[in-house]
Design an enzyme around this catalytic site. Sequence first.
Site, PDB file in Angstrom:
ATOM      1  N   TYR A  75       0.727  -1.445   0.101  1.00 29.67           N
ATOM      2  CA  TYR A  75      -0.051   0.179   0.022  1.00 29.67           C
ATOM      3  C   TYR A  75       0.823   1.324   0.074  1.00 29.67           C
ATOM      4  O   TYR A  75       0.729   2.153  -0.947  1.00 29.67           O
ATOM      5  CB  TYR A  75      -0.945  -0.052   1.149  1.00 29.67           C
ATOM      6  CG  TYR A  75      -1.912   1.104   1.283  1.00 29.67           C
ATOM      7  CD1 TYR A  75      -3.374   1.004   0.806  1.00 29.67           C
ATOM      8  CD2 TYR A  75      -1.391   2.351   1.878  1.00 29.67           C
ATOM      9  CE1 TYR A  75      -4.183   2.099   0.772  1.00 29.67           C
ATOM     10  CE2 TYR A  75      -2.570   3.410   1.579  1.00 29.67           C
ATOM     11  CZ  TYR A  75      -3.811   3.431   1.232  1.00 29.67           C
ATOM     12  OH  TYR A  75      -4.636   4.295   1.188  1.00 29.67           O
ATOM     13  N   PHE A 127      -7.229  21.162 -23.576  1.00 25.88           N
ATOM     14  CA  PHE A 127      -7.796  19.800 -24.011  1.00 25.88           C
ATOM     15  C   PHE A 127      -9.099  19.839 -23.044  1.00 25.88           C
ATOM     16  O   PHE A 127      -9.265  20.630 -21.934  1.00 25.88           O
ATOM     17  CB  PHE A 127      -6.995  18.796 -23.418  1.00 25.88           C
ATOM     18  CG  PHE A 127      -7.713  17.270 -23.722  1.00 25.88           C
ATOM     19  CD1 PHE A 127      -8.127  16.901 -24.928  1.00 25.88           C
ATOM     20  CD2 PHE A 127      -8.158  16.562 -22.851  1.00 25.88           C
ATOM     21  CE1 PHE A 127      -8.871  15.725 -25.035  1.00 25.88           C
ATOM     22  CE2 PHE A 127      -8.803  15.316 -22.976  1.00 25.88           C
ATOM     23  CZ  PHE A 127      -9.136  14.796 -24.269  1.00 25.88           C
ATOM     24  N   ASP A 128     -10.313  19.084 -23.501  1.00 28.05           N
ATOM     25  CA  ASP A 128     -11.586  19.302 -22.841  1.00 28.05           C
ATOM     26  C   ASP A 128     -11.705  19.074 -21.391  1.00 28.05           C
ATOM     27  O   ASP A 128     -12.260  19.751 -20.717  1.00 28.05           O
ATOM     28  CB  ASP A 128     -12.627  18.401 -23.662  1.00 28.05           C
ATOM     29  CG  ASP A 128     -12.315  17.156 -23.335  1.00 28.05           C
ATOM     30  OD1 ASP A 128     -11.201  16.449 -23.117  1.00 28.05           O
ATOM     31  OD2 ASP A 128     -13.225  16.125 -23.945  1.00 28.05           O
ATOM     32  N   ASP A 218       0.999  19.975 -20.101  1.00 28.73           N
ATOM     33  CA  ASP A 218       0.220  19.050 -20.413  1.00 28.73           C
ATOM     34  C   ASP A 218       0.747  18.116 -21.316  1.00 28.73           C
ATOM     35  O   ASP A 218       0.784  18.186 -22.505  1.00 28.73           O
ATOM     36  CB  ASP A 218      -1.211  19.424 -20.866  1.00 28.73           C
ATOM     37  CG  ASP A 218      -2.465  18.326 -21.079  1.00 28.73           C
ATOM     38  OD1 ASP A 218      -1.671  17.345 -20.912  1.00 28.73           O
ATOM     39  OD2 ASP A 218      -3.296  18.713 -21.335  1.00 28.73           O
ATOM     40  N   ALA A 220       0.878  14.728 -22.128  1.00 25.03           N
ATOM     41  CA  ALA A 220       0.335  13.337 -22.521  1.00 25.03           C
ATOM     42  C   ALA A 220       1.135  12.787 -23.796  1.00 25.03           C
ATOM     43  O   ALA A 220       1.458  11.539 -23.840  1.00 25.03           O
ATOM     44  CB  ALA A 220      -0.856  13.497 -22.852  1.00 25.03           C
ATOM     45  N   LYS A 261      -1.077   7.707 -23.263  1.00 33.37           N
ATOM     46  CA  LYS A 261      -0.886   8.067 -24.379  1.00 33.37           C
ATOM     47  C   LYS A 261       0.907   7.663 -24.605  1.00 33.37           C
ATOM     48  O   LYS A 261       1.213   6.582 -24.831  1.00 33.37           O
ATOM     49  CB  LYS A 261      -0.776   9.487 -24.607  1.00 33.37           C
ATOM     50  CG  LYS A 261      -2.427  10.005 -24.981  1.00 33.37           C
ATOM     51  CD  LYS A 261      -2.897  10.232 -23.489  1.00 33.37           C
ATOM     52  CE  LYS A 261      -4.450  10.813 -23.831  1.00 33.37           C
ATOM     53  NZ  LYS A 261      -5.252  10.719 -22.703  1.00 33.37           N
ATOM     54  N   HIS A 452     -20.226  15.759 -24.496  1.00 36.04           N
ATOM     55  CA  HIS A 452     -19.877  14.654 -25.832  1.00 36.04           C
ATOM     56  C   HIS A 452     -19.885  13.208 -25.533  1.00 36.04           C
ATOM     57  O   HIS A 452     -20.278  12.584 -26.207  1.00 36.04           O
ATOM     58  CB  HIS A 452     -18.873  14.900 -26.274  1.00 36.04           C
ATOM     59  CG  HIS A 452     -17.740  15.230 -25.867  1.00 36.04           C
ATOM     60  ND1 HIS A 452     -17.530  16.171 -24.674  1.00 36.04           N
ATOM     61  CD2 HIS A 452     -16.357  14.544 -25.586  1.00 36.04           C
ATOM     62  CE1 HIS A 452     -16.202  16.199 -24.026  1.00 36.04           C
ATOM     63  NE2 HIS A 452     -15.814  15.074 -24.464  1.00 36.04           N
TER      64      HIS A 452
HETATM   65  C1  LIG Z   1      -3.849  16.477 -24.163  1.00 33.38           C
HETATM   66  C2  LIG Z   1      -4.500  15.828 -23.075  1.00 33.38           C
HETATM   67  N1  LIG Z   1      -4.727  16.313 -21.752  1.00 33.38           N
HETATM   68  C3  LIG Z   1      -5.490  15.562 -20.622  1.00 33.38           C
HETATM   69  C4  LIG Z   1      -6.017  14.346 -21.342  1.00 33.38           C
HETATM   70  C5  LIG Z   1      -6.766  13.629 -20.226  1.00 33.38           C
HETATM   71  O1  LIG Z   1      -6.160  12.501 -19.860  1.00 33.38           O
HETATM   72  P1  LIG Z   1      -7.090  10.970 -19.286  1.00 33.38           P
HETATM   73  O2  LIG Z   1      -7.857  10.800 -20.379  1.00 33.38           O
HETATM   74  O3  LIG Z   1      -5.951  10.029 -19.269  1.00 33.38           O
HETATM   75  O4  LIG Z   1      -7.800  11.552 -18.184  1.00 33.38           O
HETATM   76  C6  LIG Z   1      -5.954  13.809 -22.680  1.00 33.38           C
HETATM   77  C7  LIG Z   1      -6.720  12.767 -22.824  1.00 33.38           C
HETATM   78  O5  LIG Z   1      -6.894  12.556 -23.968  1.00 33.38           O
HETATM   79  C8  LIG Z   1      -5.204  14.680 -23.716  1.00 33.38           C
HETATM   80  O6  LIG Z   1      -5.320  14.333 -24.704  1.00 33.38           O
END
Ligand SMILES: Cc1ncc(COP(=O)(O)O)c(C=O)c1O
Length: 465
Positions: A75, A127-128, A218, A220, A261, A452
Amino acid sequence: MPGEIPVDAEPFKIKMVEPIRIPSKAERKRCLEEAGLNVFLVKGKDIYIDLLTDSGTGAMSDRQWAGLMMGDETYAGSRSFYKLESAVRDILGFEYILPCHQGRGAENVLHTALIKEGDVVPGNTHFDTTKAHIEHKRGRAVDCTIPEAADPYYDHPFKGNLDLEKLESYYREYGKERIPFIVVTATCNSGGGQPVSMENMRAVKRLSEKYGIRVCLDGARYAENCHFIKMREPGMKDRSIRELVRMQSECFDMMTMSAKKDAIVNIGGFVATNHAEIYDRIKNFGILFEGFVTYGGLAGRDLEAIAVGLYEGVEEDYLAYRIGHVRYLGEKLKEAGMPVLWPPGGHAIYLDMKKFLPHIPQDRFPGMAFCAHLYLESGVRGVEIGTLLNGRDPDTGENRPATLELVRLTIPRRVYTYRHLDYVVEAVKRVWDIRENIRGFELTYEPPVLRHFTAKFRWADQSPE
Ligand SMILES: Cc1ncc(COP(=O)(O)O)c(C=O)c1O
């Protein structure tokens, strides 16, 4: 002759396969209707080629699967955590690592600690989930992407770059009192998978330092971004990806990572920083939302797979294949006369709905209508990156028409073959041939946030046949 071997050939062979099938046209029609015409709600078993996302959909390597068996499920203080910590330090150069269950978990932890009501968070087409987390903390995301990015056909090597003048105007207006940090998304998913140059990241860092504002990556797709830097940025071609990753990290105070990713795992993420003070502020929110600081909502085996995947994601031959594979789809679609956002993104090809379906108004969601027909014609699933995704203005409640009305065909890592991509090209061409008969969508159900994912629709004028 080594020099003539295509660099985008697969640097792996396939050891395990998962059967997939194309449902009949009647099945596809039924599945789509049951999903309220939203392909997001179609079950995976009813999809032939799934280009919904590259997130968590990659194929792990034998070394990653072996890593799962080595996971330490202690843990607190799991050996697997220290392996991840050492991989992040070695590759990315950040000292403090807080694991999280995925990218949005990392955003939630960081944003809860740093954003207060009324704050402004500039970025390059957030990103959304990033935008939704900023707004959830009662902040406002403001877009500072360069204007060239708004033209889907303008061939610019770094369309993810930030407009420094615009950024500085926000810095002047709000200052560090109202701007807790700026987010640079590299590559920029919602802006077409486009990279950010090293020069631009360095300039953002300098400007932000001048105003005392922190810079967050960010990240990813941080490794894919470095591949583009190596290929496209003057003076960078002789640098190794590992060197470029370190140079990139030096431009940032902190990073949120969706490991789904570029670390090629099915689940996981983290926040990383070199500031002890930031780590101290986030770690208690980590414990509150995600779990203890050495596992963050993940199993020990997940941490192990991320540690291995981070190394695989920065291998030069892997990245050459990865970016070349995606580019292949873009080139084939372009050759076939399809309106493709150019240049191709790192993880996806984006189709321009303003050209594909110019007769459908943006508030009738042309991207959703395209995705429905692509599925009906072929069993291929794409995803709308347009006005539906953009949501509503929090002040007026009106739809926010997207600057770029796109459909994204996202390529999972190490999953589909080049022949699969040929099938996708044929599928898109079929939709093109019937485009004049395609009608828009009306919402029948709309959730209050991230609509969406679960929205439902009916055809605006008539049903397709
Ligand atoms: C640029 C970017 N930031 C953040 C995220 C969020 O990551 P997660 O889907 O692992 O929550 C994504 C997911 O597609 C992304 O493309």
